[in-house]
Design a protein around this motif. Structure first.
Motif, PDB file in Angstrom:
ATOM      1  N   LEU A 100       0.813  -1.190   0.000  1.00  0.00           N
ATOM      2  CA  LEU A 100       0.000   0.000   0.000  1.00  0.00           C
ATOM      3  C   LEU A 100       0.862   1.261   0.000  1.00  0.00           C
ATOM      4  CD1 LEU A 100      -3.036   0.957   0.448  1.00  0.00           C
ATOM      5  CD2 LEU A 100      -2.536   0.842   2.883  1.00  0.00           C
ATOM      6  N   GLY A 101       2.045   1.126   0.550  1.00  0.00           N
ATOM      7  CA  GLY A 101       2.879   2.300   0.814  1.00  0.00           C
ATOM      8  C   GLY A 101       3.218   3.126  -0.403  1.00  0.00           C
ATOM      9  N   GLY A 102       3.370   2.469  -1.566  1.00  0.00           N
ATOM     10  CA  GLY A 102       3.837   3.197  -2.740  1.00  0.00           C
ATOM     11  C   GLY A 102       2.752   3.883  -3.551  1.00  0.00           C
ATOM     12  N   LEU A 103       1.477   3.683  -3.158  1.00  0.00           N
ATOM     13  CA  LEU A 103       0.393   4.127  -4.041  1.00  0.00           C
ATOM     14  C   LEU A 103       0.372   5.634  -4.275  1.00  0.00           C
ATOM     15  CD1 LEU A 103      -2.648   1.888  -3.003  1.00  0.00           C
ATOM     16  CD2 LEU A 103      -0.975   1.557  -4.820  1.00  0.00           C
ATOM     17  N   VAL A 104       0.366   6.419  -3.207  1.00  0.00           N
ATOM     18  CA  VAL A 104       0.199   7.864  -3.370  1.00  0.00           C
ATOM     19  C   VAL A 104       1.418   8.477  -4.059  1.00  0.00           C
ATOM     20  CG1 VAL A 104      -0.094  10.070  -2.180  1.00  0.00           C
ATOM     21  CG2 VAL A 104      -1.367   8.054  -1.415  1.00  0.00           C
ATOM     22  N   ILE A 105       2.600   8.126  -3.566  1.00  0.00           N
ATOM     23  CA  ILE A 105       3.803   8.741  -4.146  1.00  0.00           C
ATOM     24  C   ILE A 105       4.038   8.228  -5.568  1.00  0.00           C
ATOM     25  CG2 ILE A 105       5.405   7.069  -3.050  1.00  0.00           C
ATOM     26  CD1 ILE A 105       6.047  10.811  -3.849  1.00  0.00           C
ATOM     27  N   GLY A 106       3.748   6.960  -5.817  1.00  0.00           N
ATOM     28  CA  GLY A 106       3.916   6.417  -7.164  1.00  0.00           C
ATOM     29  C   GLY A 106       3.016   7.131  -8.156  1.00  0.00           C
ATOM     30  N   TYR A 107       1.782   7.359  -7.735  1.00  0.00           N
ATOM     31  CA  TYR A 107       0.836   8.060  -8.606  1.00  0.00           C
ATOM     32  C   TYR A 107       1.306   9.491  -8.891  1.00  0.00           C
ATOM     33  CZ  TYR A 107      -3.462   9.856 -10.557  1.00  0.00           C
ATOM     34  OH  TYR A 107      -4.373  10.419 -11.401  1.00  0.00           O
ATOM     35  N   GLN A 108       1.799  10.154  -7.857  1.00  0.00           N
ATOM     36  CA  GLN A 108       2.268  11.533  -8.036  1.00  0.00           C
ATOM     37  C   GLN A 108       3.466  11.591  -8.989  1.00  0.00           C
ATOM     38  OE1 GLN A 108       0.898  14.260  -7.187  1.00  0.00           O
ATOM     39  NE2 GLN A 108      -0.598  13.620  -5.680  1.00  0.00           N
ATOM     40  N   VAL A 109       4.379  10.644  -8.832  1.00  0.00           N
ATOM     41  CA  VAL A 109       5.559  10.614  -9.709  1.00  0.00           C
ATOM     42  C   VAL A 109       5.125  10.345 -11.155  1.00  0.00           C
ATOM     43  CG1 VAL A 109       7.664   9.311 -10.268  1.00  0.00           C
ATOM     44  CG2 VAL A 109       7.189   9.966  -7.900  1.00  0.00           C
ATOM     45  N   ALA A 110       4.206   9.389 -11.327  1.00  0.00           N
ATOM     46  CA  ALA A 110       3.727   9.067 -12.676  1.00  0.00           C
ATOM     47  C   ALA A 110       3.023  10.268 -13.304  1.00  0.00           C
ATOM     48  CB  ALA A 110       2.793   7.859 -12.625  1.00  0.00           C
ATOM     49  N   ALA A 111       2.222  10.972 -12.506  1.00  0.00           N
ATOM     50  CA  ALA A 111       1.510  12.147 -13.016  1.00  0.00           C
ATOM     51  C   ALA A 111       2.504  13.196 -13.479  1.00  0.00           C
ATOM     52  CB  ALA A 111       0.589  12.707 -11.938  1.00  0.00           C
ATOM     53  N   CYS A 112       3.557  13.362 -12.695  1.00  0.00           N
ATOM     54  CA  CYS A 112       4.568  14.371 -13.010  1.00  0.00           C
ATOM     55  C   CYS A 112       5.353  13.984 -14.270  1.00  0.00           C
ATOM     56  CB  CYS A 112       5.494  14.513 -11.814  1.00  0.00           C
ATOM     57  SG  CYS A 112       6.309  16.077 -11.738  1.00  0.00           S
TER      58      CYS A 112
END
Ligand SMILES: [Zn+2]
Length: 194
Positions: A71-83
């Motif tokens: 679960l830990g990578g979901l928010v930051i992974g999404y933000q990095v992908a969006a960027c």
């Protein structure tokens, strides 16, 4: 220390994400300090900023996709992908094994970065990287906001915004257990979905 590490420390402080006490980490080890990245990323503006810092470190690798362990990578992974403007996928643990579910597909040869919030032993991130490699992806980096001193595995470079090698111990060797200090278990790992 780099400007980005200084900025991240400031964000950790102002969000209350850096906590001291007696913690059971998701790896099972005990520690006197814990970084609760959920609090760091609670405010979307802060999550966007941290994602931007990490994406800036990864852009030169020309990633074509981000894969994060739940679960830990979901928010930051999404933000990095969006960027980065690339697809975001996540894998999740089922009966102990990391799996790609929900119709996500990794294309052979796809330049993929694995993004995690905190790596301690690096287990989940390494498993996600192995999963991507087994699917034929070209894993170009394993990236995290914070690296607590993980031993990198595999061939891809491990990149973090802040290296914070806080001490941790197996339970049997924990000095805080020896003192009888109350233990909390703030880890983000969900029980198996089954
Ligand atoms: Zn302990």
């Amino acid at each position: 220390m780099s400007g980005e590490a200084d900025r991240l420390r400031a964000l950790l402080d102002e969000s209350g994400a850096f906590q001291e006490g007696h913690f059971r980490l998701s790896s099972g080890r005990h520690s006197a300090a814990y970084v609760q990245c959920a609090l760091l990323l609670e405010q979307p503006a802060r999550a966007t900023e941290v994602g931007g810092l990490l994406a800036a470190r990864l852009g030169g690798l020309r990633p074509e996709a981000v894969l994060s362990p739940a679960l830990g990578g979901l928010v930051i992974g999404y933000q990095v992908a969006a960027c980065l403007g690339v697809p975001f996928r996540f894998c999740e643990r089922r009966q102990g094994r990391m799996e790609l579910r929900r119709g996500f597909r990794i294309r052979p040869g796809e330049r993929t970065v694995v993004v995690e919030d905190v790596v301690t032993t690096g287990g989940s991130a390494a498993e996600a990287a192995a999963l991507a490699a087994a699917a034929g992806a070209d894993v170009v980096a394993v990236a995290s906001i914070i690296d607590r001193g993980a031993e990198p595995g595999g061939e891809a470079p491990w990149i973090s915004l802040l290296r914070l090698p806080l001490s941790s111990w197996p339970q049997a060797e924990c000095p805080l257990c020896a003192e009888g200090l109350l233990l909390s278990a703030p880890g983000s790992r969900l029980p198996d979905a089954g």
